[in-house]
Design an enzyme around this catalytic site. Structure first.
Site, PDB file in Angstrom:
ATOM      1  N   ARG A 178      -8.280   5.009  -9.388  1.00 33.27           N
ATOM      2  CA  ARG A 178      -8.917   4.030  -9.198  1.00 33.27           C
ATOM      3  C   ARG A 178     -10.355   4.908  -8.219  1.00 33.27           C
ATOM      4  O   ARG A 178      -9.434   5.446  -7.300  1.00 33.27           O
ATOM      5  CB  ARG A 178      -8.205   3.817  -8.303  1.00 33.27           C
ATOM      6  CG  ARG A 178      -7.204   3.097  -8.892  1.00 33.27           C
ATOM      7  CD  ARG A 178      -5.872   2.210  -7.909  1.00 33.27           C
ATOM      8  NE  ARG A 178      -4.415   0.758  -8.435  1.00 33.27           N
ATOM      9  CZ  ARG A 178      -3.445   1.414  -8.459  1.00 33.27           C
ATOM     10  NH1 ARG A 178      -2.821   2.436  -9.173  1.00 33.27           N
ATOM     11  NH2 ARG A 178      -2.797  -0.367  -8.945  1.00 33.27           N
TER      12      ARG A 178
ATOM     13  N   CYS B 188      -2.261  -1.394 -17.429  1.00 29.12           N
ATOM     14  CA  CYS B 188      -2.055  -0.532 -16.359  1.00 29.12           C
ATOM     15  C   CYS B 188      -1.957  -0.860 -14.547  1.00 29.12           C
ATOM     16  O   CYS B 188      -2.134  -0.284 -13.682  1.00 29.12           O
ATOM     17  CB  CYS B 188      -3.904  -0.107 -15.505  1.00 29.12           C
ATOM     18  SG  CYS B 188      -4.434  -0.850 -15.340  1.00 29.12           S
TER      19      CYS B 188
ATOM     20  N   HIS C 144       1.098  -1.186  -0.209  1.00 27.00           N
ATOM     21  CA  HIS C 144      -0.041   0.353   0.022  1.00 27.00           C
ATOM     22  C   HIS C 144       1.084   1.140   0.208  1.00 27.00           C
ATOM     23  O   HIS C 144       1.237   2.145  -0.980  1.00 27.00           O
ATOM     24  CB  HIS C 144      -0.673  -0.514   1.208  1.00 27.00           C
ATOM     25  CG  HIS C 144      -1.765   1.160   0.808  1.00 27.00           C
ATOM     26  ND1 HIS C 144      -1.036   2.175   2.569  1.00 27.00           N
ATOM     27  CD2 HIS C 144      -3.067   1.812   0.142  1.00 27.00           C
ATOM     28  CE1 HIS C 144      -2.682   3.333   1.831  1.00 27.00           C
ATOM     29  NE2 HIS C 144      -3.436   3.008   1.063  1.00 27.00           N
TER      30      HIS C 144
END
Ligand code: PEP
Ligand code: MG
Length: 833
Positions: free
Chosen positions: A534, A793, A428
Site C-alpha cells: 500500500r 489482498c 486503522h
C-alpha cells in the site's frame, strides 16, 4: 446381547459402543493392541439391572474369577479371601457427568480383618468402603440423605463411619447390609443405574444435549489382592504439553483406587513399584492408535502394570499436536497429509505469538475485540507523543487511545501494543497493528480515556498514564498490572509441518507489506512474494506533509514541486523494499488514500487560501469519495510520478543483479475507462524510464476488484488488466453498505447476538454475497483472459475459513499480513486436502 462380555472379546463378537459403552470399546482396543489391561467384563447397555438377580450376579463373578486367575489372581477364592470388585459405567458416547465408580464391592464385617492383614493400609480400605456404602445407601436403599450427611459429620474417621453406616442401613431398611458379594454387586449396579436415571443425571444429559433415555454399560473388574504397600494406581500422559515432546509422566498412589475423583497429589511416577519403563512402550503404541496425546489410568499389583483406561487428551494445545503429528509421520504411523490435517490453522496462531499465562487471579480492566494477536505488557501512554517519549527511554509502552489515524503510526510502531476504545477489526489501529505484528485490542468500549487528566477508567478501576497493563490481543482482554508472558516459540517441528503443508497446497501465499522490515519478516515466515504494497503507507508519519502538499497545492508550480519531492522519497523506499523482495513477485498498489486521512488537523494550514482549499476537498463520505484511481483521474500527475519512482527503483536493484517481478496495481476501480486511463499513465512512465535508462523493464499492470461494479464488469477489466486482486475489505464494505470503520462499534455485537450474522463479514468472508461476486468475477475474467492472475489482498487472505472458499473458486494466491503467513500456508493446505 444380555450376557457379560470380557474385556477384549467384544470386537470379535462385532459389538460396538452402542452395546459395550465407550469404555468397553476402549478396553477391547487396548487388548487388540496387545497392551496389558486389568481383568474385567462389561455388562451391556440395557442389561445392567439383571445383576440384581442373584444367579446372574454369581455367573458374572465366576466369569470374572476365571479371567483374574488367568492373569493375576493369587489364590482360590474363600470366605476369608473374597472377590473384591470395582464397578464403573460408560455411555455409548463420551459423557463427562457419569455416576462415580464404586470400589471394594465384596467387603464385609466377616472378611475385613483378614483383608486388612493381607493388604495393609487399613485406612485406605475403610475410606473406600465408607464411600461405597454411602453411595449404595443413598441411591439403591433410599436411606435419607440428611441422615447420611449427619452421620458423616459425626464420624469424620472412616473406621468409625463404616460401622455407623452399616447400623443406619439396617435401621432404615430393616435388614443388615448383605455380606454376599453377588448381592453387593446387585446393589451397586442398582445404585449406579438409579443415579444415572435420577433428575441429577437427567440434567447432566440435557446440558450435553444427549437423549433422556441414553443407557449405560456397567464394567466390573477384579481388584487384585496382595499387599497394597506394593500396589497402587496412577495416571500418566504421553507428552509434556508445554514443549510437546514425548515425555511420559504422571502420578502414582499407593493403595486402592477410591471413588474420590480427586485423590490428591500422589507420588512421582518413578516411585511406582516395578518401574514405569513399560509406560514408554504403551504410549508408543497408543499414540498412533489414538492419533492424539495419550492419557492412561493404570494399576500396579505385584509389580505388574495393567491399564484401567486410555484415551486421547481432549485439548492438548498446538505445541503438543504439532510435535505429535511430526513424530507420527516421521515414524511412518501416518502420512504427511494426515499430520498436516491434525493441526487446525486457527489453533496454530498461538504458536506464532506470545501468550499471557493466566492464573485466574488477574484483574480484568476491559474487554474489546481481538484485533491483532499476541501478548504484551507495558506502561500506558495516552498520546502519541507520550508513547514515543516513553519508548525512547527504553520502556515498553501500550498506546491507549479512543482511535488512531495515520499521524499516530510512528507511535503505534514504537509501542509494544495498542488498545482503542472505538473502532473495529478493520479500523486503522487494527490494520496497522496486524501489519506490524503488534498485539491490539480495539473497541474496548467500557474504557473512558481522559488524556488531559492522564487517566483511563473502566467501571470502578482507574489507572493513570505510566501504570502497567497486560494486553491479550488474541482474546481482546486487557488486565491491570503485570501478567507473565510466554514468548512465541516457532518450533523446528512447526517448520517441518509447514513444509509438508507447502507440498500440499494449491494456493500461493503472499504478504501485505509496505516496507522492507515487514517484508523480510513475512519472507522468513514463508511468504512467496508481496501481494499488496500500500503505497500510501509510505507517506504516513513524517512523510505525511509530502502528500498534503500535493493535495493542497495552489498552483501548477507547487504541484510539480510536490510531485518531485514525493517521487524522490518513494524511489528510495521502493529501492529498499525491492532489495528485500529479490526475485519474488511484488504487487505495488498506486496511491489509495481517503483524503481526510492525510489533511492536517484543523488550524494547521499555512494560510487562508490553503484552509479554503482543504475545506473545498471536504467530503461527507470520504470512504466513498475521491480515493484510489479517482484521485489519479483528477490529479493526473500522481500515478505517473509513483510509477516512475517504482520503475527507477527497479532499474537500480536490477543493476545489482535482482529481478523483482513487478505488478503495478490500480485501486478502487469501478469503470473500465478509469483502468485504461491509469494503465496509460503507468505505461508512459515505464516508457520514459526505459528510454532514459536504456533498460527494458518487465512488469504487469492490473486492477483491484473492490467495488461491486468492478466485480460485475470483471470481463471488461480483464481485457486491460493482466491480473486482478480482490480487495475484500472494500468489497465487503460496499457489498453490504457496512462502514468497515464503524460496524463493529455500532451494530455487530447486536447482529451476532441476535443471529443476524455468524461472524463479522470483515473477518470471515461472506461466501453467499461477496463470495458470489468473487466467484462470478473469476469466471468472467478468465473468459476475457484465460491466463489472468487472480488473488486476494483483503484481510480475508489470512483467515482459514475464507481461504478454504478462495481455494474452491480457483484463485491463484492469497496475500495476508506478515504474521498470518504461516496460518495461510496451513489453511491453504487444509483447503486442498
Ligand atoms: C481492500 O479493500 O480489501 C484492500 C486490500 O485495500 P485497503 O484495505 O487498503 O482499502
Ligand atoms: Mg481497499
Amino acid at each position: 446381547t444380555r450376557a457379560a462380555v470380557p474385556y477384549g472379546q467384544g470386537r470379535a463378537r462385532g459389538l460396538g459402543a452402542d452395546v459395550l459403552g465407550v469404555h468397553g470399546v476402549e478396553m477391547d482396543n487396548l487388548v487388540a493392541l496387545g497392551l496389558p489391561v486389568v481383568p474385567g467384563l462389561t455388562v451391556p447397555i440395557g442389561a445392567g439391572s439383571g445383576l440384581q438377580d442373584h444367579q446372574t450376579a454369581t455367573t458374572a463373578i465366576d466369569l470374572l474369577e476365571k479371567l483374574a486367575v488367568r492373569g493375576i489372581w493369587p489364590a482360590v477364592r474363600t470366605e476369608r479371601r473374597p472377590m473384591l470388585m470395582h464397578l464403573r459405567c460408560s455411555a455409548p458416547v463420551p459423557v463427562s457427568a457419569l455416576p462415580p465408580a464404586i470400589s471394594v464391592i465384596g467387603l464385609s464385617s466377616r472378611n475385613i480383618d483378614a483383608l486388612v492383614e493381607v493388604i495393609g493400609r487399613e485406612r485406605d480400605i475403610y475410606d473406600s468402603w465408607a464411600a461405597n456404602l454411602r453411595f449404595v445407601a443413598e441411591n439403591a436403599l433410599d436411606v435419607d440423605v440428611d441422615d447420611l450427611d449427619d452421620l458423616a459429620d459425626d464420624h469424620p474417621d472412616s473406621r468409625a463411619q463404616v460401622p455407623a453406616l452399616l447400623e443406619l442401613i439396617e435401621e432404615s431398611t430393616g435388614a443388615p447390609f448383605p455380606a454376599d458379594p453377588a448381592e453387593q454387586l446387585g446393589l451397586a449396579a442398582k445404585a449406579m443405574l438409579a443415579r444415572w436415571a435420577s433428575p441429577r443425571g437427567q440434567r447432566a444429559r440435557r446440558a450435553l444435549s444427549l437423549p433422556d433415555d441414553l443407557g449405560i454399560a456397567l464394567h466390573v473388574r477384579a481388584l487384585r489382592l496382595g499387599s497394597w504397600n506394593e500396589s497402587g494406581y496412577g495416571s500418566a500422559i504421553s507428552r509434556d504439553l508445554e514443549t510437546g515432546r514425548f515425555a511420559p509422566h504422571g502420578v502414582f498412589h499407593l493403595g486402592v483406587r477410591r471413588a474420590d475423583p480427586n485423590p490428591g497429589p500422589g507420588d512421582p511416577l518413578d516411585q511406582t513399584p516395578g518401574g514405569v519403563q513399560i509406560l514408554d512402550q504403551i504410549f508408543a503404541t497408543l499414540e498412533p492408535h489414538l492419533r492424539g496425546v495419550a492419557e492412561v489410568e493404570f494399576e500396579v499389583r505385584d509389580r505388574q502394570l495393567a491399564l484401567l483406561s486410555a484415551q486421547a487428551v481432549e485439548h492438548p494445545g498446538p505445541r503438543a499436536i504439532t510435535h505429535l503429528a511430526v513424530d507420527l509421520a516421521t515414524a511412518g504411523s501416518i502420512d504427511r497429509s494426515e499430520a498436516v490435517r491434525m493441526l487446525e490453522p486457527d489453533l496454530m496462531q498461538d504458536l506464532l505469538h506470545a501468550q499471557l499465562k493466566l492464573t485466574g487471579s488477574e484483574q480484568l480492566l476491559a474487554r474489546g475485540l481481538p484485533a491483532s494477536p499476541g501478548a504484551a505488557i507495558g506502561e500506558i501512554a495516552l498520546s502519541s507523543d507520550r508513547a514515543i517519549q516513553l519508548a525512547g527511554q527504553g520502556k515498553n509502552v501500550i498506546l491507549v487511545a479512543s482511535e488512531t489515524s495515520p499521524a499516530d503510526v510512528p507511535a503505534l510502531l514504537a509501542a509494544t501494543a495498542v488498545v482503542t476504545s472505538n473502532g473495529g477489526l478493520a479500523s486503522h489501529a487494527a490494520v496497522v497493528a496486524r501489519g506490524a505484528g503488534r498485539p491490539a485490542v480495539c473497541g474496548a468500549t467500557t474504557l473512558r480515556i481522559d488524556a488531559n487528566a492522564g487517566t483511563v477508567t473502566a467501571g470502578e478501576v482507574m489507572l493513570r498514564e505510566g501504570d502497567t497493563v497486560s494486553v491479550n490481543g488474541r482474546t481482546g482482554d486487557v488486565y491491570c498490572g503485570t501478567v507473565t508472558i510466554r514468548p512465541a516459540e516457532p518450533s523446528a517441528e512447526l517448520e517441518v509441518l509447514l513444509g509438508w503443508a507447502d507440498e500440499i497446497r494449491r494456493l500461493r501465499v503472499r504478504t501485505n507489506a509496505d516496507n522492507a522490515e515487514d517484508a523480510a519478516t513475512a519472507f522468513r515466515l514463508g511468504a512467496e512474494g508481496i501481494g499488496l504494497c500500500r503505497t500510501e503507507h509510505q507517506f504516513l508519519g513524517d512523510q505525511l506533509p509530502l502528500v498534503q502538499r500535493l493535495v493542497l497545492a495552489e498552483s501548477e508550480a507547487e504541484e510539480i514541486e510536490a510531485i518531485a519531492a514525493l517521487t524522490t522519497a518513494q524511489q528510495s523506499d521502493f529501492t529498499d523494499l525491492l532489495r528485500v523482495v529479490g526475485n519474488r513477485p511484488i504487487t505495488v498498489r498506486l496511491l489509495d488514500a481517503p483524503l481526510h486521512e492525510f489533511l492536517p488537523a484543523d488550524g494547521e494550514y499555512r494560510d487562508e487560501a490553503q484552509a479554503q482549499r482543504a475545506a473545498d476537498t471536504h467530503e461527507s463520505n470520504p470512504m466513498l469519495g475521491l480515493r484510489g484511481v479517482r484521485f489519479a483521474m483528477v490529479q493526473q500527475k500522481l500515478y505517473p510520478a509513483q510509477a516512475e519512482a517504482l520503475f527507477r527503483a527497479w532499474v537500480t536493484v536490477n543493476g545489482e543483479g535482482l529481478q523483482p517481478q513487478l505488478e503495478v496495481m490500480i485501486p478502487l476501480v469501478s469503470l473500465p475507462g478509469e483502468l485504461s486511463k491509469a494503465i496509460e499513465q503507468v505505461r508512459s512512465a515505464a516508457a520514459d524510464v526505459e528510454q532514459d535508462t536504456g533498460v527494458a523493464i518487465p512488469y504487469l499492470v492490473g486492477s483491484m476488484v473492490e467495488t461491486p461494479r468492478a466485480a460485475l464488469l470483471a470481463e471488461s477489466l480483464a481485457e486491460d488488466a493482466q491480473f486482478l486482486s480482490f480487495g475484500t475489505n472494500d468489497l465487503t464494505q460496499l457489498t453490504y453498505g457496512f462502514s468497515r470503520d464503524d460496524v463493529e462499534k455500532t451494530m455487530l455485537t447486536h447482529y451476532l447476538e441476535h443471529g443476524l450474522l455468524d461472524d463479522s463479514p470483515f473477518a470471515v468472508l461472506d461466501t453467499d454475497g461477496v463470495g458470489a461476486l468473487i466467484s462470478m468475477a473469476v469466471r468472467s475474467a478468465q473468459q476475457a483472459r484465460p491466463e489472468v492472475k487472480l488473488g486476494v489482498c483483503g484481510e480475508h487472505g489470512g483467515d482459514p475459513a475464507s481461504i478454504a472458499f478462495l481455494d474452491s473458486v480457483g484463485l491463484h494466491y492469497v496475500s495476508c499480513s506478515p504474521r498470518r503467513v504461516p496460518v495461510a500456508r496451513l489453511a491453504a493446505a487444509h483447503a486442498a486436502l
